[in-house]
Motif scaffolding. Structure first.
Motif: not given
Length: 180
Positions: A137, A129-130, A101, A98-99, A133-134
């Protein structure tokens, strides 16, 4: 643990990347590359040399160790009770994160070049994709080839971090992350 690794290779040759565990030098280089992580997800933990280095160099940082082969996953659970060992395909674990922190680092020993094409493609797509998203990462991956482990999609870029000659065979440590 070479016997355990050899047995795994005989049972599932496409999902086992080597017949010799990663050297201490390679494991330490992988762990150094993950410095600063607030959560580590190790993909393809195998017999655990990288797992051990991660736990030693970053005590207190949560570690999820992912292994697809049941015998190796059971061995990891016994050797590293402080790790959250998951018996599952890497893409499923990454998709289920998921997301989270903070600074999440995926540390991978997956044998991308020998995985069956559908598995390789799904795993790479999930990882990318992971990461996209940020921008905090990143993926830390080793390979025995002199080039990046796989082609980076738009928005991500590979950077070679280290060459580890004290490994059989010698290996390169790479980082994949968003470029801005």
């Amino acid at each position: 643990m070479p016997v355990q690794l050899l047995l795994s290779m005989l049972r599932a040759p496409a999902s086992t990347g080597a017949v010799v565990p990663s050297s201490r030098a390679l494991a330490n280089a992988m762990a150094r590359a993950a410095t600063g992580a607030e959560l580590i997800v190790e993909l393809g933990a195998g017999t655990g040399p990288v797992t051990r280095a991660l736990l030693e160099q970053m005590p207190g940082v949560p570690l999820i160790a992912v292994e697809l082969q049941p015998d190796l996953a059971r061995m990891l659970q016994g050797r590293f009770p402080e790790a959250d060992v998951r018996l599952a395909p890497a893409d499923q674990v990454v998709d289920a994160l998921g997301e989270p922190d903070g600074n999440v680092v995926l540390v991978s020993s997956l044998p991308f070049r020998s995985l069956p094409r559908p598995v390789r493609n799904e795993t790479i797509a999930s990882i990318c994709r992971f990461l996209l998203a940020d921008p905090q990462r990143r993926l830390v991956q080793f390979t025995y080839q002199p080039r990046a482990p796989f082609r980076a999609p738009p928005g991500l870029r590979w950077r070679r971090l280290a060459s580890v000659w004290a490994n059989t065979p010698p290996a390169g440590v790479w980082e994949l992350r968003a470029h801005v």
